[in-house]
Design an enzyme around this catalytic site. Structure first.
Site, PDB file in Angstrom:
ATOM      1  N   PRO A  42       0.783  -1.285   0.000  1.00  0.00           N
ATOM      2  CG  PRO A  42       0.186  -0.923   2.203  1.00  0.00           C
ATOM      3  CD  PRO A  42       1.045  -1.993   1.381  1.00  0.00           C
ATOM      4  CG  ASP A  45      11.062  -2.953 -10.736  1.00  0.00           C
ATOM      5  OD1 ASP A  45      10.083  -3.899 -11.408  1.00  0.00           O
ATOM      6  OD2 ASP A  45      11.433  -2.067 -11.559  1.00  0.00           O
ATOM      7  CB  SER A  59       8.565   4.494  -7.699  1.00  0.00           C
ATOM      8  OG  SER A  59       9.441   3.669  -7.175  1.00  0.00           O
ATOM      9  NE  ARG A  81      12.935   7.494  -3.865  1.00  0.00           N
ATOM     10  CZ  ARG A  81      11.786   7.064  -4.008  1.00  0.00           C
ATOM     11  NH1 ARG A  81      10.755   7.896  -4.248  1.00  0.00           N
ATOM     12  NH2 ARG A  81      11.725   5.762  -3.983  1.00  0.00           N
TER      13      ARG A  81
END
Length: 531
Positions: free
Chosen positions: A139, A197, A240, A310
């Site tokens: 989550p 990943d 991400s 980032r």
């Protein structure tokens, strides 16, 4: 296909969207087709003919009620219409799949029932389809949308396909890995991870580790022959980075991945084991990167509060630092594979290179088993050393939306090898040129400072380890340090980098890497050629 070939062909005239259509089912070809048929009699398929493979039908439902469509006069002549709906896969652009449906109508209840039962029987004969899945949802990954993506997009499709699930929403790192070690997985037809990943890596380590544990294999032994797992892993992209999903499916779309799981696709991929001093450090399926990518991921870990930006920030910072590292690489070229890193032959669904390479490796293993020859002893290791901006080993292309070709566009998913990419010390401008080529169609290996090899094993030792192991170099080290101290402008590397192992930071000054051919299976089929 099981009993698919035993069923009799079906040919009928049914109604689709208020139009009379000829509909045929050919079990031998596993194909359902329909086309407009203005006249009641037989007709040949024209350019408007539609078709779907039986293997790509999600479900078939009986439709009891007559929908209130705006109908033609002919439609009103049909008394007490009966219907069934075929839910299917529809291909759209850029390798994406969508759920689609078509409803067939008829005034003949028995005819509808015959079609319904025949299609359902064919679907039941597809033994590769999962019926019960264990689902891990992260989550927190990516934008924190994993739970919403699963509930909104994936769960309804699983329900439609009559797939039952057990769901675990993870609360801490490595929970999925720990759970897979503890529970009995025999009742599941596969494991699904909802996340990026990092989440996939957790499940991968759990599945491989549990399989070796059950088989009595010691994974800490670098030469251990690992046992493939029978459990397939499904990836619902919600992180991400979704490199593994993108490289094996061609897109990072949750609905597409869910449909690959539902129809029971299966794709065997290579896994690299990473060892240091007879200790297993990690497994890798995508990128193992030292230098640039290692520094980037290490710096980005300190900036998680920045969100996805980032990676851009850390990438720019790492690029500007232009740090290089010294070390020695020894590698065993992959003689068994029929491909090469620059052959312009990308890995695609049903890949010939992967099939042939797997067969060749199996032949080598048989010869070694019977003592006829040991391929590894006959092959020669190659050694290279120097100053490197980056050392990358990729088991797949590592493609993503920003870099559609990836780090190694012609790497293969299941050929038992890794593409070892060495970027030697060069100017900052040249390194920028190298990076830019990852975003276009130009050959990123076409530089004098870039070398690429297809290997099945490699060892790396940083210069610091070499120096520490050789006391006679102590004076030289002190002299080297004095030179750097006396010249503040010197950009010599006085530290060692970290490893980027599938997006996770790994600290090890020396590693031993071995590729295990087609060790795990995914609910995927590889990237399809687009027509």
């Amino acid at each position: 296909m099981g009993a698919m070939g035993a069923a009799e062909p079906l040919h009928s005239v049914l109604w689709v969207k208020r139009r009379r259509c000829a509909v045929s089912l050919e079990p031998a070809r596993a194909l359902l087709r329909w086309w407009r048929s203005p006249e009641p009699g037989p007709s040949a398929p024209g350019a408007d003919a539609r078709s779907v493979l039986v293997s790509e039908i999600i479900a078939v439902e009986e439709k009891d009620d007559c929908e209130k469509h705006a109908s033609s006069g002919r439609w009103h002549k049909m008394e007490n219409p009966f219907a069934f709906t075929v839910h299917r896969v529809k291909r759209v652009r850029h390798h994406r799949w969508k759920w689609a449906r078509v409803t067939f109508w008829s005034a003949d209840e028995q005819l509808c029932h015959l079609w319904l039962q025949t299609l359902r029987g064919l679907l039941e004969s597809l033994t590769s389809r999962p019926k019960h899945l264990l689902v891990f949802i992260n989550p927190f990954g990516g934008k924190g949308q994993g739970k919403r993506i699963y509930e909104k997009t994936v769960a309804p499709l699983f329900t439609l396909a009559s797939i039952t699930t057990e769901i675990i929403i993870t609360e801490h790192a490595n929970q999925a890995k720990e759970t897979l070690y503890e529970i009995n997985t025999d009742s599941y037809d596969g494991i699904v991870c909802v996340g990026g990943d990092g989440m996939f890596s957790e499940v991968l380590h759990g599945v491989i580790g549990r399989t070796q544990q059950s088989a009595g294999i010691d994974p800490n032994h670098p030469r251990a022959v690992l046992v493939p797992s029978t459990l397939r892993i499904g990836i619902i992209p919600a992180g991400s980075t979704d490199c593994v999903c993108y490289s094996t499916v061609g897109t990072n779309d949750a609905e597409t991945s869910a449909l690959h799981i539902i129809i029971g696709d299966s794709l065997a991929i290579d896994v690299s084991s990473v060892h240091y001093h007879n200790t297993l450090l990690r497994y890798s399926v995508s990128l193992l990167g030292y230098g640039f990518y290692g520094d980037l991921i290490k710096d980005s870990e300190k900036k998680r509060w920045m969100g996805l930006v980032r990676y851009d920030f850390s990438g720019l910072k790492t690029f500007l630092s232009h740090q290089y590292y010294e070390g020695t690489l020894s590698f065993l070229p992959a003689q068994h594979t029929v491909g090469s890193p620059r052959d312009n032959k990308p890995c695609r669904a049903g890949c010939f290179v992967c099939r042939q390479s797997k067969q060749q490796l199996e032949e080598e293993e048989k010869k070694a088993l019977y003592g006829l020859e040991n391929a590894e002893e006959m092959e020669e290791w190659q050694v290279t050393c120097g100053k490197f901006l980056a050392i990358n080993a990729t088991n797949m292309s590592c493609a993503c939306p920003r870099s559609p070709g990836g780090l190694s566009p012609f790497a293969h998913l299941g050929d038992g090898s890794s593409d070892l990419i060495l970027i030697r010390k060069c100017s900052r401008f040249n390194f920028l040129r190298f990076l830019i080529r990852h975003t276009n169609q130009e050959d990123q290996f076409d530089f004098t400072f870039v070398e690429v090899y297809r290997v099945k094993k490699f060892h790396f030792t940083s210069k610091h380890v070499e120096d520490e192991d050789n006391d006679s170099k102590e004076q030289e080290k002190q002299k080297f340090g004095k030179i750097c101290k006396d010249r503040p402008s010197c950009t010599c590397s006085a530290s060692r980098s970290s490893w980027n192992c599938d997006g996770e930071v790994m600290h090890s000054p020396a590693i031993e890497v071995r590729v295990h051919c087609q060790l795990v299976r995914l609910f995927a089929r590889g990237i399809e050629e687009e027509s």
